[in-house]
Design a protein around this motif. Structure first.
Motif, PDB file in Angstrom:
ATOM      1  N   ASN A 264      15.117 -51.533  68.666  1.00  0.00           N
ATOM      2  CA  ASN A 264      16.081 -50.485  69.027  1.00  0.00           C
ATOM      3  C   ASN A 264      15.489 -49.082  69.037  1.00  0.00           C
ATOM      4  N   SER A 265      14.269 -48.972  69.533  1.00  0.00           N
ATOM      5  CA  SER A 265      13.658 -47.658  69.677  1.00  0.00           C
ATOM      6  C   SER A 265      12.975 -47.568  71.040  1.00  0.00           C
ATOM      7  N   ARG A 266      12.637 -46.350  71.411  1.00  0.00           N
ATOM      8  CA  ARG A 266      11.999 -46.103  72.701  1.00  0.00           C
ATOM      9  C   ARG A 266      10.838 -45.157  72.478  1.00  0.00           C
ATOM     10  N   ALA A 267       9.680 -45.462  73.039  1.00  0.00           N
ATOM     11  CA  ALA A 267       8.468 -44.688  72.779  1.00  0.00           C
ATOM     12  C   ALA A 267       8.362 -43.475  73.688  1.00  0.00           C
ATOM     13  N   PHE A 268       7.771 -42.422  73.130  1.00  0.00           N
ATOM     14  CA  PHE A 268       7.336 -41.272  73.920  1.00  0.00           C
ATOM     15  C   PHE A 268       5.834 -41.421  74.102  1.00  0.00           C
ATOM     16  N   TRP A 269       5.406 -41.555  75.360  1.00  0.00           N
ATOM     17  CA  TRP A 269       3.990 -41.787  75.649  1.00  0.00           C
ATOM     18  C   TRP A 269       3.282 -40.455  75.862  1.00  0.00           C
ATOM     19  N   LEU A 270       2.308 -40.205  75.014  1.00  0.00           N
ATOM     20  CA  LEU A 270       1.560 -38.949  75.049  1.00  0.00           C
ATOM     21  C   LEU A 270       0.108 -39.264  75.412  1.00  0.00           C
ATOM     22  N   ILE A 271      -0.223 -39.062  76.684  1.00  0.00           N
ATOM     23  CA  ILE A 271      -1.566 -39.399  77.176  1.00  0.00           C
ATOM     24  C   ILE A 271      -2.231 -38.128  77.701  1.00  0.00           C
ATOM     25  N   ASP A 272      -3.232 -37.670  76.987  1.00  0.00           N
ATOM     26  CA  ASP A 272      -4.107 -36.548  77.386  1.00  0.00           C
ATOM     27  C   ASP A 272      -3.498 -35.160  77.231  1.00  0.00           C
ATOM     28  N   GLN A 273      -2.193 -34.999  77.402  1.00  0.00           N
ATOM     29  CA  GLN A 273      -1.630 -33.650  77.418  1.00  0.00           C
ATOM     30  C   GLN A 273      -0.275 -33.629  76.724  1.00  0.00           C
ATOM     31  N   PHE A 274      -0.109 -32.666  75.797  1.00  0.00           N
ATOM     32  CA  PHE A 274       1.147 -32.530  75.074  1.00  0.00           C
ATOM     33  C   PHE A 274       2.075 -31.561  75.799  1.00  0.00           C
ATOM     34  N   SER A 275       3.378 -31.860  75.792  1.00  0.00           N
ATOM     35  CA  SER A 275       4.380 -30.981  76.387  1.00  0.00           C
ATOM     36  C   SER A 275       5.666 -31.044  75.577  1.00  0.00           C
ATOM     37  N   ALA A 276       6.075 -29.906  75.002  1.00  0.00           N
ATOM     38  CA  ALA A 276       7.340 -29.850  74.273  1.00  0.00           C
ATOM     39  C   ALA A 276       8.515 -30.058  75.227  1.00  0.00           C
TER      40      ALA A 276
ATOM     41  N   SER B 143       0.879 -42.505  66.430  1.00  0.00           N
ATOM     42  CA  SER B 143      -0.217 -43.466  66.356  1.00  0.00           C
ATOM     43  C   SER B 143      -0.642 -43.860  67.762  1.00  0.00           C
ATOM     44  N   ASP B 144      -1.816 -44.490  67.875  1.00  0.00           N
ATOM     45  CA  ASP B 144      -2.172 -45.131  69.147  1.00  0.00           C
ATOM     46  C   ASP B 144      -1.686 -46.583  69.170  1.00  0.00           C
TER      47      ASP B 144
ATOM     48  N   TRP C 285      -2.601 -41.741  73.350  1.00  0.00           N
ATOM     49  CA  TRP C 285      -3.769 -42.365  73.982  1.00  0.00           C
ATOM     50  C   TRP C 285      -4.576 -41.308  74.722  1.00  0.00           C
ATOM     51  N   ARG C 286      -5.858 -41.635  74.900  1.00  0.00           N
ATOM     52  CA  ARG C 286      -6.739 -40.843  75.765  1.00  0.00           C
ATOM     53  C   ARG C 286      -7.125 -41.726  76.950  1.00  0.00           C
ATOM     54  N   SER C 287      -7.015 -41.183  78.140  1.00  0.00           N
ATOM     55  CA  SER C 287      -7.335 -41.988  79.328  1.00  0.00           C
ATOM     56  C   SER C 287      -8.804 -42.408  79.350  1.00  0.00           C
ATOM     57  N   THR C 288      -9.645 -41.670  78.598  1.00  0.00           N
ATOM     58  CA  THR C 288     -11.063 -42.035  78.529  1.00  0.00           C
ATOM     59  C   THR C 288     -11.278 -43.359  77.811  1.00  0.00           C
ATOM     60  N   GLU C 289     -10.248 -43.849  77.122  1.00  0.00           N
ATOM     61  CA  GLU C 289     -10.355 -45.137  76.444  1.00  0.00           C
ATOM     62  C   GLU C 289     -10.378 -46.302  77.425  1.00  0.00           C
ATOM     63  N   TYR C 290      -9.850 -46.094  78.617  1.00  0.00           N
ATOM     64  CA  TYR C 290      -9.720 -47.217  79.541  1.00  0.00           C
ATOM     65  C   TYR C 290      -9.983 -46.858  80.998  1.00  0.00           C
TER      66      TYR C 290
ATOM     67  N   ASP D 185      -0.599 -41.992  61.676  1.00  0.00           N
ATOM     68  CA  ASP D 185      -1.589 -43.059  61.522  1.00  0.00           C
ATOM     69  C   ASP D 185      -2.965 -42.446  61.277  1.00  0.00           C
ATOM     70  N   GLY D 186      -3.516 -42.703  60.108  1.00  0.00           N
ATOM     71  CA  GLY D 186      -4.826 -42.150  59.767  1.00  0.00           C
ATOM     72  C   GLY D 186      -5.975 -43.110  59.966  1.00  0.00           C
ATOM     73  N   SER D 187      -5.763 -44.191  60.727  1.00  0.00           N
ATOM     74  CA  SER D 187      -6.826 -45.170  60.915  1.00  0.00           C
ATOM     75  C   SER D 187      -7.911 -44.642  61.844  1.00  0.00           C
ATOM     76  N   ASP D 188      -9.049 -45.301  61.845  1.00  0.00           N
ATOM     77  CA  ASP D 188     -10.244 -44.793  62.523  1.00  0.00           C
ATOM     78  C   ASP D 188     -10.085 -44.634  64.030  1.00  0.00           C
ATOM     79  N   SER D 189      -9.255 -45.460  64.647  1.00  0.00           N
ATOM     80  CA  SER D 189      -9.122 -45.359  66.100  1.00  0.00           C
ATOM     81  C   SER D 189      -8.508 -44.036  66.527  1.00  0.00           C
ATOM     82  N   MET D 190      -7.831 -43.367  65.609  1.00  0.00           N
ATOM     83  CA  MET D 190      -7.236 -42.067  65.928  1.00  0.00           C
ATOM     84  C   MET D 190      -8.268 -40.939  65.913  1.00  0.00           C
ATOM     85  N   ALA D 191      -9.500 -41.261  65.508  1.00  0.00           N
ATOM     86  CA  ALA D 191     -10.560 -40.246  65.468  1.00  0.00           C
ATOM     87  C   ALA D 191     -11.296 -40.118  66.795  1.00  0.00           C
ATOM     88  N   ILE D 192     -10.891 -40.863  67.813  1.00  0.00           N
ATOM     89  CA  ILE D 192     -11.500 -40.739  69.135  1.00  0.00           C
ATOM     90  C   ILE D 192     -11.369 -39.308  69.619  1.00  0.00           C
TER      91      ILE D 192
END
Length: 276
Positions: A254-266, A171-172, A198-203, A84-91
């Motif tokens: 029929n999908s399930r999200a992976f929530w990535l908030i603040d920190q990435f982990s393989a 995307s967010d 998401w970034r926790s600083t958003e909320y 997603d290249g929309s502006d909200s991803m530039a936070i």
């Protein structure tokens, strides 16, 4: 990037479907043949191939039946990443998480010898070959020059392979319900993994008793909010409700999200695919 750093980015993924292909890789296919994955034992008359006679089973069978081993060939999987290249991803902070995620997917697919393509959706579609494109796209100078709602997602269908594929959608998801449903419907024939960044600083951690300017990056509207305890709680509950809503929408498709908030982990991604 050094080899040991790359190893930390690799996660183990799998799909819930069998492939129907001839190209060799690490995924089980529907096609039977002399691959490396044992599939089942069959009686000789059902699969008369002397080269694959299972001597141990045949000799010990009390009914003196002859058995052969059947294997599944390994096939290449098509893996795509849509960003997603929309502006909200530039936070601030999101592009780092986004770049790490895309790099991790790319390295993991290369390690499995599968097919990989990555695309950035802004007001047009761009092929992603390195993270420089992402950092350039989300740079402040770029975002000041235009309002970007990633409208190129309307052309998503033309990029989809004909056979079922694994698709990561990064995307967010600060999208309208119409856009969300349109994209999810378009991808419904594939194995979709939404990665919600998401970034926790958003909320979280808004300073109390101060005016805070909040910009809706999707509508480009600014709002000045005086943060009271009630207002702070409202912001937090809005995001909590949004998370519940998104999970329900993904489940409907029929999908399930992976929530990535603040920190990435393989490692967390590997556990996601293996149901931990």
């Amino acid at each position: 990037m050094m080899q040991h750093d790359i190893q930390h980015l690799i996660f183990d993924y799998k799909t819930p479907f069998l492939l129907n292909a001839l190209r060799e890789s690490e995924h089980k296919s529907k096609r039977q043949g002399p691959g490396s994955d044992f599939y089942k034992k069959s009686v000789f008359l059902a699969d008369p191939n002397p080269a694959r006679i299972d001597l141990a089973s045949s000799v010990t069978d009390p009914f003196e039946s002859i058995y052969v081993k059947t294997f599944r060939q390994r096939s290449k999987l098509d893996v795509l990443t849509f960003i997603d290249g929309s502006d909200s991803m530039a936070i601030p902070g999101k592009v780092d998480l986004l770049s790490l995620s895309e790099r991790s997917i790319s390295c993991s697919v290369a390690a499995r010898n599968d097919n990989y393509q990555s695309y950035l959706f802004s007001n047009s579609i761009h092929s992603v070959t390195d993270s420089d494109l992402l950092y350039q796209h989300y740079s402040p100078s770029e975002n000041l020059s235009r309002h970007n709602t990633a409208r190129a997602f309307k052309d998503l269908e033309r990029l989809l392979p004909k056979r079922r594929s694994l698709i990561f959608l990064l995307s967010d998801f600060h999208w309208s319900n119409e856009k969300l449903n349109q994209v999810l419907n378009t991808l419904s024939g594939h194995y979709l993994v939404p990665i919600v960044i998401w970034r926790s600083t958003e909320y979280e951690n808004f300073p109390l008793w101060r005016f805070v300017q909040i910009r809706d990056a999707e509508t480009d509207e600014n709002r000045l909010i005086f943060v009271t305890p009630k207002q702070k709680k409202l912001i937090e509950s809005t995001f909590a409700d949004r998370k519940i809503f998104l999970n329900n929408q993904f489940q409907r498709h029929n999908s399930r999200a992976f929530w990535l908030i603040d920190q990435f982990s393989a490692q967390n991604l590997s556990e996601f695919f293996h149901g931990h």
